[in-house]
Write a protein that holds these residues in place. Sequence first.
Motif, PDB file in Angstrom:
ATOM      1  N   PHE A  72       5.890  -0.836   8.191  1.00 55.16           N
ATOM      2  CA  PHE A  72       6.798  -1.410   6.844  1.00 55.16           C
ATOM      3  C   PHE A  72       8.130  -0.890   6.654  1.00 55.16           C
ATOM      4  O   PHE A  72       8.694  -1.255   5.696  1.00 55.16           O
ATOM      5  N   TYR A 132      11.775  -0.105   6.002  1.00 53.50           N
ATOM      6  CA  TYR A 132      12.583  -1.216   5.731  1.00 53.50           C
ATOM      7  C   TYR A 132      14.070  -0.199   5.560  1.00 53.50           C
ATOM      8  O   TYR A 132      13.835   1.020   4.845  1.00 53.50           O
ATOM      9  N   PRO A 190      10.600   3.594  -4.348  1.00 46.61           N
ATOM     10  CA  PRO A 190       9.860   2.691  -3.382  1.00 46.61           C
ATOM     11  C   PRO A 190       8.154   2.709  -4.040  1.00 46.61           C
ATOM     12  O   PRO A 190       7.567   1.689  -3.982  1.00 46.61           O
ATOM     13  N   ARG A 191       7.654   3.937  -4.104  1.00 45.13           N
ATOM     14  CA  ARG A 191       6.237   3.925  -4.416  1.00 45.13           C
ATOM     15  C   ARG A 191       6.122   3.314  -5.800  1.00 45.13           C
ATOM     16  O   ARG A 191       4.954   2.881  -5.983  1.00 45.13           O
ATOM     17  N   PHE A 208       9.891  12.012  -5.771  1.00 38.30           N
ATOM     18  CA  PHE A 208       8.606  11.675  -5.368  1.00 38.30           C
ATOM     19  C   PHE A 208       8.630  10.258  -5.024  1.00 38.30           C
ATOM     20  O   PHE A 208       8.992   9.602  -5.920  1.00 38.30           O
ATOM     21  N   GLY A 209       8.151   9.797  -3.855  1.00 40.27           N
ATOM     22  CA  GLY A 209       8.041   8.250  -3.639  1.00 40.27           C
ATOM     23  C   GLY A 209       9.265   7.556  -2.946  1.00 40.27           C
ATOM     24  O   GLY A 209       9.174   6.564  -3.085  1.00 40.27           O
ATOM     25  N   CYS A 210      10.326   8.418  -2.475  1.00 38.92           N
ATOM     26  CA  CYS A 210      11.305   7.625  -1.856  1.00 38.92           C
ATOM     27  C   CYS A 210      11.404   7.352  -0.506  1.00 38.92           C
ATOM     28  O   CYS A 210      12.277   6.892   0.038  1.00 38.92           O
ATOM     29  N   GLY A 211      10.372   8.092   0.085  1.00 39.05           N
ATOM     30  CA  GLY A 211      10.121   7.516   1.596  1.00 39.05           C
ATOM     31  C   GLY A 211      10.354   8.861   2.576  1.00 39.05           C
ATOM     32  O   GLY A 211      10.391   8.508   3.856  1.00 39.05           O
ATOM     33  N   LYS A 212      10.150   9.883   2.238  1.00 42.97           N
ATOM     34  CA  LYS A 212      10.203  11.202   2.956  1.00 42.97           C
ATOM     35  C   LYS A 212       9.348  11.348   3.994  1.00 42.97           C
ATOM     36  O   LYS A 212       9.479  11.415   5.147  1.00 42.97           O
ATOM     37  N   THR A 213       8.300  11.199   3.294  1.00 42.41           N
ATOM     38  CA  THR A 213       6.787  11.195   4.516  1.00 42.41           C
ATOM     39  C   THR A 213       7.087  10.337   5.317  1.00 42.41           C
ATOM     40  O   THR A 213       6.895  10.326   6.642  1.00 42.41           O
ATOM     41  N   PRO A 258       2.206   5.980   4.177  1.00 46.29           N
ATOM     42  CA  PRO A 258       3.289   5.867   4.991  1.00 46.29           C
ATOM     43  C   PRO A 258       3.172   5.329   6.375  1.00 46.29           C
ATOM     44  O   PRO A 258       3.259   5.964   7.682  1.00 46.29           O
ATOM     45  N   ASP A 259       3.001   3.908   6.215  1.00 44.28           N
ATOM     46  CA  ASP A 259       2.857   3.150   7.528  1.00 44.28           C
ATOM     47  C   ASP A 259       4.085   2.763   8.252  1.00 44.28           C
ATOM     48  O   ASP A 259       4.740   1.887   7.660  1.00 44.28           O
ATOM     49  N   GLU A 268       0.908  -1.280   0.043  1.00 41.15           N
ATOM     50  CA  GLU A 268      -0.013   0.150  -0.033  1.00 41.15           C
ATOM     51  C   GLU A 268       0.978   1.293   0.052  1.00 41.15           C
ATOM     52  O   GLU A 268       2.082   1.157   0.735  1.00 41.15           O
ATOM     53  N   HIS A 320      18.281   5.290   4.184  1.00 39.17           N
ATOM     54  CA  HIS A 320      17.276   5.429   4.876  1.00 39.17           C
ATOM     55  C   HIS A 320      17.925   5.555   6.668  1.00 39.17           C
ATOM     56  O   HIS A 320      17.320   6.478   7.397  1.00 39.17           O
TER      57      HIS A 320
HETATM   58  N1  LIG Z   1      12.286   2.652   3.520  1.00 40.05           N
HETATM   59  C1  LIG Z   1      11.108   2.403   3.192  1.00 40.05           C
HETATM   60  N2  LIG Z   1      10.520   1.187   3.845  1.00 40.05           N
HETATM   61  C2  LIG Z   1       9.243   0.774   3.610  1.00 40.05           C
HETATM   62  N3  LIG Z   1       8.535   1.536   2.899  1.00 40.05           N
HETATM   63  C3  LIG Z   1       8.771   2.708   2.222  1.00 40.05           C
HETATM   64  C4  LIG Z   1      10.189   3.006   2.351  1.00 40.05           C
HETATM   65  N4  LIG Z   1      10.387   4.034   1.733  1.00 40.05           N
HETATM   66  C5  LIG Z   1       9.365   4.435   0.911  1.00 40.05           C
HETATM   67  N5  LIG Z   1       8.462   3.629   1.342  1.00 40.05           N
HETATM   68  C6  LIG Z   1       7.056   3.688   0.984  1.00 40.05           C
HETATM   69  O1  LIG Z   1       6.881   4.217  -0.364  1.00 40.05           O
HETATM   70  C7  LIG Z   1       5.748   5.029  -0.424  1.00 40.05           C
HETATM   71  C8  LIG Z   1       6.244   6.236  -0.815  1.00 40.05           C
HETATM   72  O2  LIG Z   1       6.796   6.771   0.279  1.00 40.05           O
HETATM   73  P1  LIG Z   1       6.698   8.327   0.914  1.00 40.05           P
HETATM   74  O3  LIG Z   1       7.040   8.492   2.181  1.00 40.05           O
HETATM   75  O4  LIG Z   1       5.324   8.861   0.653  1.00 40.05           O
HETATM   76  O5  LIG Z   1       7.728   9.193  -0.249  1.00 40.05           O
HETATM   77  P2  LIG Z   1       7.963  10.776  -0.320  1.00 40.05           P
HETATM   78  O6  LIG Z   1       7.104  11.396   0.781  1.00 40.05           O
HETATM   79  O7  LIG Z   1       9.286  10.995  -0.552  1.00 40.05           O
HETATM   80  O8  LIG Z   1       7.188  11.006  -1.608  1.00 40.05           O
HETATM   81  C9  LIG Z   1       4.973   4.892   0.777  1.00 40.05           C
HETATM   82  O9  LIG Z   1       4.099   3.887   0.722  1.00 40.05           O
HETATM   83  C10 LIG Z   1       6.177   4.318   1.776  1.00 40.05           C
HETATM   84  O10 LIG Z   1       5.335   3.640   3.003  1.00 40.05           O
END
Ligand SMILES: Nc1ncnc2c1ncn2[C@@H]1O[C@H](COP(=O)(O)OP(=O)(O)O)[C@@H](O)[C@H]1O
Length: 271
Positions: free
Chosen positions: A21, A23, A235-236, A52-57, A17-18, A14, A28
Amino acid sequence: MYKEYWDLTHKPFENTPDPRFIYYSPQHEEVFSRLLYVIKEGKGAAMLTGVFGCGKTLISRILLKELDSSIYKTVLITNPYLTYEEFLMHICYNLGCKDLPDTKSEVLVNVVLQRLNEALINNMRDGKRTVVIIDEAHVIKDRKVWEEIRLILNFQLEDKFLITLLLLGQPELEEAMDINKQFSQRIAIKGHLGSFDDDDAKKYIRHRLSVAGRDKDLFTEDAYKEIFKKSGGIPRRINNICDLALLSGFGLKTSLIDKDIIKDVSNDLGN
Ligand SMILES: Nc1ncnc2c1ncn2[C@@H]1O[C@H](COP(=O)(O)OP(=O)(O)O)[C@@H](O)[C@H]1O
Ligand SMILES: [Mg+2]
């Protein structure tokens, strides 16, 4: 829909930003510990950039979870499409400032800044620390908002910062900082999140599957390679491909997801 078929307790991919999950890839892990350091050491500001989508949020949510609420007062701004009055008032409301104006037309920036300063000093006297996280900070285009952020950072008492500010955003944020030289100099730590390499992409997928209740492999080796190729290690995008692949494999009643399924779903996703 496909959970039972694949022996899963949760949906593994999904795009939310849970924190369960997370990793911790080496990058990171490093970014997380740097941001935590900035907060714990009470530094003024830090910045985290990444596509966008690399895990910042996700990182910001884990930081908030990690901080003891009896010590840290936190404000999270997730949608900074705000005017400078709204921006300031949002922070003030969330910190419980007293005697704030009721209507926007009454907002006198100096008065509101004064209230904010008082609230921050009170927090400090109560042994509390104040942390403001601005997610998607690259969307802030209004120079007045940047100016305010800079003023807020000026709040100090006996060489201690009264507030720690974390700015998260896409790589354009770096450019916004270049324009705001004065501000940029105050940033104690800058971090960047890039995409995963192929090894981390595979570990990431396995990790998410394991958290979702499945330790047995579900993708063939070639499928992993194809996912990496099509997602660029973001990741996204990995999540989107894997989620659709699980659905497709369920429809086809396969026992493993192979490269062909990944190719098909990636095409459908336009990758
Ligand atoms: N290191 C990680 N471990 C687990 N899930 C991750 C990781 N990095 C990104 N994700 C997942 O990838 C998706 C996008 O991450 P998000 O934090 O929204 O990215 P950003 O804010 O950089 O656009 C989310 O579902 C997030 O949970
Ligand atoms: Mg985000």
